[in-house]
Design a protein around this motif. Structure first.
Motif, PDB file in Angstrom:
ATOM      1  N   LEU A 199     -11.097  25.966  27.904  1.00  0.00           N
ATOM      2  CA  LEU A 199      -9.694  26.253  27.778  1.00  0.00           C
ATOM      3  C   LEU A 199      -8.952  26.154  29.049  1.00  0.00           C
ATOM      4  O   LEU A 199      -8.717  27.227  29.560  1.00  0.00           O
ATOM      5  N   LYS A 200      -8.148  24.904  29.296  1.00  0.00           N
ATOM      6  CA  LYS A 200      -7.765  24.848  30.748  1.00  0.00           C
ATOM      7  C   LYS A 200      -6.090  24.754  30.587  1.00  0.00           C
ATOM      8  O   LYS A 200      -5.607  23.749  29.918  1.00  0.00           O
ATOM      9  N   MET A 252      -3.322  38.698  27.657  1.00  0.00           N
ATOM     10  CA  MET A 252      -4.089  37.536  27.455  1.00  0.00           C
ATOM     11  C   MET A 252      -4.182  36.596  28.615  1.00  0.00           C
ATOM     12  O   MET A 252      -2.960  36.238  29.184  1.00  0.00           O
ATOM     13  N   GLU A 253      -5.425  36.299  29.069  1.00  0.00           N
ATOM     14  CA  GLU A 253      -5.316  35.227  30.253  1.00  0.00           C
ATOM     15  C   GLU A 253      -6.266  34.219  30.040  1.00  0.00           C
ATOM     16  O   GLU A 253      -7.315  34.490  29.337  1.00  0.00           O
ATOM     17  N   TYR A 254      -6.285  33.019  30.796  1.00  0.00           N
ATOM     18  CA  TYR A 254      -7.158  32.222  30.899  1.00  0.00           C
ATOM     19  C   TYR A 254      -8.277  32.727  31.752  1.00  0.00           C
ATOM     20  O   TYR A 254      -7.926  33.552  32.539  1.00  0.00           O
ATOM     21  N   ARG A 255      -9.289  31.868  31.939  1.00  0.00           N
ATOM     22  CA  ARG A 255     -10.295  32.241  32.662  1.00  0.00           C
ATOM     23  C   ARG A 255     -10.194  32.562  34.189  1.00  0.00           C
ATOM     24  O   ARG A 255     -10.824  33.132  34.984  1.00  0.00           O
ATOM     25  N   ASP A 256      -9.059  31.773  34.676  1.00  0.00           N
ATOM     26  CA  ASP A 256      -8.719  31.714  36.075  1.00  0.00           C
ATOM     27  C   ASP A 256      -7.717  32.805  36.460  1.00  0.00           C
ATOM     28  O   ASP A 256      -6.942  32.896  37.342  1.00  0.00           O
ATOM     29  N   GLY A 264     -11.042  30.373  20.472  1.00  0.00           N
ATOM     30  CA  GLY A 264     -11.097  31.597  21.461  1.00  0.00           C
ATOM     31  C   GLY A 264     -10.570  31.222  23.085  1.00  0.00           C
ATOM     32  O   GLY A 264     -10.543  30.219  23.296  1.00  0.00           O
ATOM     33  N   ILE A 265     -10.597  32.368  24.027  1.00  0.00           N
ATOM     34  CA  ILE A 265     -10.175  31.997  25.164  1.00  0.00           C
ATOM     35  C   ILE A 265     -11.666  32.038  25.806  1.00  0.00           C
ATOM     36  O   ILE A 265     -12.515  32.717  26.033  1.00  0.00           O
ATOM     37  N   SER A 266     -11.887  30.733  26.431  1.00  0.00           N
ATOM     38  CA  SER A 266     -13.209  30.469  27.233  1.00  0.00           C
ATOM     39  C   SER A 266     -12.774  29.627  28.235  1.00  0.00           C
ATOM     40  O   SER A 266     -11.737  29.006  28.692  1.00  0.00           O
TER      41      SER A 266
END
Length: 101
Positions: free
Chosen positions: A91-92, A1-5, A86-88
């Motif tokens: 979400l930072k 599971m990852e952040y957008r970066d 959700g992961i978007s």
């Protein structure tokens, strides 16, 4: 599971989300991909697991400081101190959890 970066999401991460009155901070307390959790109220944990309501690409955030959705209007349901999201791009990651030595 990852952040957008592309940084990995970890339990205890301090994150920021856009809310109606600006950005608010919370702590990642449950991962949807494996239902791992960190310091949850037992009734909340049981409910989430028994109802299978957390999507694999989502997390549960516990608000830090004030709950940005809190209100005292009796015509609306009360809100808890957790939010499913959700992961978007919204979400930072602010900082990683500080591990005890």
């Amino acid at each position: 599971m990852e952040y957008r970066d592309e940084q990995e999401i970890a339990l205890g991460d301090i994150v920021e989300l856009d809310m109606p009155n600006g950005r608010s901070q919370g702590r990642v307390v449950m991962l949807g991909e494996n239902y791992e959790y960190l310091e949850l109220e037992s009734t909340f944990e049981t409910w989430v697991k028994s109802e299978n309501i957390l999507d694999a690409d989502s997390v549960v955030i516990e608000w830090i400081n004030e709950n940005p959705l809190e209100h005292d209007d009796p015509q609306y349901a009360p809100v808890g101190n957790y939010i499913f999201t959700g992961i978007s791009e919204d979400l930072k990651l602010v900082r990683r959890r500080k591990l005890k030595p």
